[in-house]
Scaffold this motif. Structure first.
Motif, PDB file in Angstrom:
ATOM      1  N   ASN A  13     -12.897 -31.993 -49.131  1.00 17.26           N
ATOM      2  CA  ASN A  13     -12.999 -33.431 -49.011  1.00 17.26           C
ATOM      3  C   ASN A  13     -13.316 -33.556 -47.287  1.00 17.26           C
ATOM      4  O   ASN A  13     -12.149 -33.943 -46.365  1.00 17.26           O
ATOM      5  N   PRO A  14     -14.570 -33.496 -46.609  1.00 19.68           N
ATOM      6  CA  PRO A  14     -14.325 -33.816 -45.375  1.00 19.68           C
ATOM      7  C   PRO A  14     -14.236 -35.410 -44.959  1.00 19.68           C
ATOM      8  O   PRO A  14     -14.166 -35.041 -44.235  1.00 19.68           O
ATOM      9  N   GLN A  15     -13.972 -36.378 -45.903  1.00 21.37           N
ATOM     10  CA  GLN A  15     -13.975 -37.425 -45.734  1.00 21.37           C
ATOM     11  C   GLN A  15     -12.155 -37.611 -45.697  1.00 21.37           C
ATOM     12  O   GLN A  15     -12.155 -38.182 -45.309  1.00 21.37           O
ATOM     13  N   GLN A  16     -11.257 -36.508 -45.799  1.00 19.49           N
ATOM     14  CA  GLN A  16      -9.957 -36.454 -45.518  1.00 19.49           C
ATOM     15  C   GLN A  16      -9.732 -35.860 -43.931  1.00 19.49           C
ATOM     16  O   GLN A  16     -10.514 -35.021 -43.640  1.00 19.49           O
ATOM     17  N   PRO A  17      -8.790 -36.228 -42.650  1.00 23.29           N
ATOM     18  CA  PRO A  17      -8.639 -35.516 -41.986  1.00 23.29           C
ATOM     19  C   PRO A  17      -7.922 -34.685 -43.281  1.00 23.29           C
ATOM     20  O   PRO A  17      -7.213 -34.485 -43.345  1.00 23.29           O
ATOM     21  N   HIS A  18      -8.083 -33.089 -42.057  1.00 24.99           N
ATOM     22  CA  HIS A  18      -7.189 -31.636 -42.286  1.00 24.99           C
ATOM     23  C   HIS A  18      -5.857 -31.164 -41.280  1.00 24.99           C
ATOM     24  O   HIS A  18      -5.967 -31.506 -40.713  1.00 24.99           O
ATOM     25  N   VAL A  19      -4.939 -30.991 -42.660  1.00 26.35           N
ATOM     26  CA  VAL A  19      -3.957 -29.663 -41.862  1.00 26.35           C
ATOM     27  C   VAL A  19      -4.800 -28.902 -42.163  1.00 26.35           C
ATOM     28  O   VAL A  19      -4.020 -28.112 -43.467  1.00 26.35           O
ATOM     29  N   ALA A  20      -4.203 -27.466 -40.958  1.00 25.86           N
ATOM     30  CA  ALA A  20      -4.802 -26.508 -41.648  1.00 25.86           C
ATOM     31  C   ALA A  20      -2.821 -25.748 -41.322  1.00 25.86           C
ATOM     32  O   ALA A  20      -2.184 -25.500 -40.261  1.00 25.86           O
ATOM     33  N   THR A  21      -2.923 -24.811 -42.055  1.00 25.47           N
ATOM     34  CA  THR A  21      -1.999 -24.139 -42.199  1.00 25.47           C
ATOM     35  C   THR A  21      -2.509 -22.562 -42.480  1.00 25.47           C
ATOM     36  O   THR A  21      -2.342 -22.271 -44.037  1.00 25.47           O
ATOM     37  N   VAL A  22      -1.369 -21.364 -41.935  1.00 27.41           N
ATOM     38  CA  VAL A  22      -2.083 -20.337 -41.621  1.00 27.41           C
ATOM     39  C   VAL A  22       0.110 -19.706 -42.107  1.00 27.41           C
ATOM     40  O   VAL A  22       0.840 -19.828 -41.228  1.00 27.41           O
ATOM     41  N   LEU A  23       0.260 -18.652 -42.692  1.00 28.97           N
ATOM     42  CA  LEU A  23       1.341 -18.253 -44.066  1.00 28.97           C
ATOM     43  C   LEU A  23       1.270 -17.192 -42.788  1.00 28.97           C
ATOM     44  O   LEU A  23       0.027 -16.278 -43.287  1.00 28.97           O
ATOM     45  N   LEU A  24       2.230 -16.763 -41.793  1.00 31.57           N
ATOM     46  CA  LEU A  24       2.073 -15.265 -41.508  1.00 31.57           C
ATOM     47  C   LEU A  24       3.003 -14.246 -42.110  1.00 31.57           C
ATOM     48  O   LEU A  24       4.654 -14.631 -41.482  1.00 31.57           O
ATOM     49  N   ILE A  25       2.881 -13.658 -43.049  1.00 27.47           N
ATOM     50  CA  ILE A  25       4.336 -12.842 -43.897  1.00 27.47           C
ATOM     51  C   ILE A  25       3.897 -11.184 -43.233  1.00 27.47           C
ATOM     52  O   ILE A  25       3.227 -10.836 -43.242  1.00 27.47           O
ATOM     53  N   ASP A  26       5.314 -11.149 -42.676  1.00 28.71           N
ATOM     54  CA  ASP A  26       5.541  -9.532 -43.086  1.00 28.71           C
ATOM     55  C   ASP A  26       5.568  -8.912 -44.383  1.00 28.71           C
ATOM     56  O   ASP A  26       6.272  -9.363 -45.569  1.00 28.71           O
ATOM     57  N   THR A  27       4.626  -7.816 -44.642  1.00 28.86           N
ATOM     58  CA  THR A  27       4.875  -7.482 -45.301  1.00 28.86           C
ATOM     59  C   THR A  27       4.856  -5.696 -45.258  1.00 28.86           C
ATOM     60  O   THR A  27       4.581  -4.452 -45.923  1.00 28.86           O
ATOM     61  N   SER A  28       5.618  -5.644 -44.551  1.00 28.07           N
ATOM     62  CA  SER A  28       6.066  -3.916 -43.756  1.00 28.07           C
ATOM     63  C   SER A  28       7.173  -3.555 -45.139  1.00 28.07           C
ATOM     64  O   SER A  28       7.720  -4.015 -45.996  1.00 28.07           O
ATOM     65  N   GLY A  29       7.029  -2.187 -44.936  1.00 24.90           N
ATOM     66  CA  GLY A  29       7.768  -1.591 -45.894  1.00 24.90           C
ATOM     67  C   GLY A  29       9.243  -1.909 -46.862  1.00 24.90           C
ATOM     68  O   GLY A  29       9.744  -2.203 -47.458  1.00 24.90           O
ATOM     69  N   SER A  30      10.091  -2.606 -45.555  1.00 29.42           N
ATOM     70  CA  SER A  30      11.728  -3.036 -45.926  1.00 29.42           C
ATOM     71  C   SER A  30      10.812  -4.373 -46.541  1.00 29.42           C
ATOM     72  O   SER A  30      12.631  -4.748 -47.099  1.00 29.42           O
TER      73      SER A  30
END
Length: 232
Positions: A13-30
């Motif tokens: 959809n390059p004709q649309q404005p975009h919002v880039a969203t990064v989910l930064l998720i902790d996957t440590s043992g706890s």
């Protein structure tokens, strides 16, 4: 002449404005006990965004995990192309390196938009953690780099940075990392679904706005919200 990477990457959809969203998720043992709820929340996020005709065309999602290592487990794609990836929780908490990688991903994505003449909103970085970083400590070179990168990025409108602590997350450290105008939020126990619904609806509000317009998001804190501001 070989093409640059951003010239090869296809963006839906390059004709649309975009919002880039990064989910930064902790996957440590706890985080092991939280993984099922996390995956359910991500599935709910996708389902909710897909219901909105504009958001489904405008939200680009990437997922970055951090434990002993930092991994891009889902590179940027449209919501329609997104599938909840498998998660494994183990190791330590390379939060500092994860934050820097998330910023790098946002910068690369905005460069791709510019190369393809695609309009874009400020990217989002949404950090979820239940602990504290094991790769940075106050006063270290990497610590200073992380704080400077987050705070300058916010001040110069390069991205929006959100920090969410779950369970026994060190909210004092998150408060130092987060921008001064956006305090970290401590998620109420078991409220992953509500948090991801808030995130999807926030993305829908952004997608319906004009670029550069101030968007009033729902308050996630309070009796009926999914989070609370820590007083620690």
């Amino acid at each position: 002449m070989a093409k640059k990477l951003e010239e090869i990457i296809e963006i839906a959809n390059p004709q649309q404005p975009h919002v880039a969203t990064v989910l930064l998720i902790d996957t440590s043992g706890s985080m092991a006990a939280n993984i099922p709820q996390l995956k359910e929340g991500l599935a709910q996020f996708k389902e909710d965004v897909l219901k909105d005709d504009l958001a489904r065309k405008r939200v680009d999602l990437a997922i970055l995990s951090f434990d002993s290592d930092v991994q891009v487990i889902h590179d940027f794609s449209s919501i329609e192309e997104f599938a909840v990836p498998p998660f494994e929780a183990n190791g330590t908490t390379s939060m500092g390196s994860g934050i820097l990688k998330a910023i790098e991903l946002c910068e690369n994505r905005t460069n791709e938009y510019k190369t393809k003449n695609i309009s874009y909103y400020r990217p989002w970085i949404f950090l979820i953690t239940d602990g504290e970083p094991t790769d940075i400590s106050s006063g270290s070179i990497l610590w200073d780099k992380v704080l400077k990168s987050v705070h300058e990025g916010e001040e110069k409108n390069r991205f929006l940075f959100f920090a969410v602590g779950v369970d026994d997350a060190n909210m004092e450290i998150l408060s130092q990392i987060a921008p001064s105008n956006r305090k970290p939020i401590h998620m109420k126990e078991g409220h992953f679904k509500e948090m991801f619904l808030w995130l999807s609806r926030s993305q829908q509000k952004v997608s319906c706005s004009r670029i550069g317009e101030q968007v009033n998001l729902e308050n996630p804190v309070g009796e009926h919200g999914w989070g609370e501001i820590s007083t620690n």
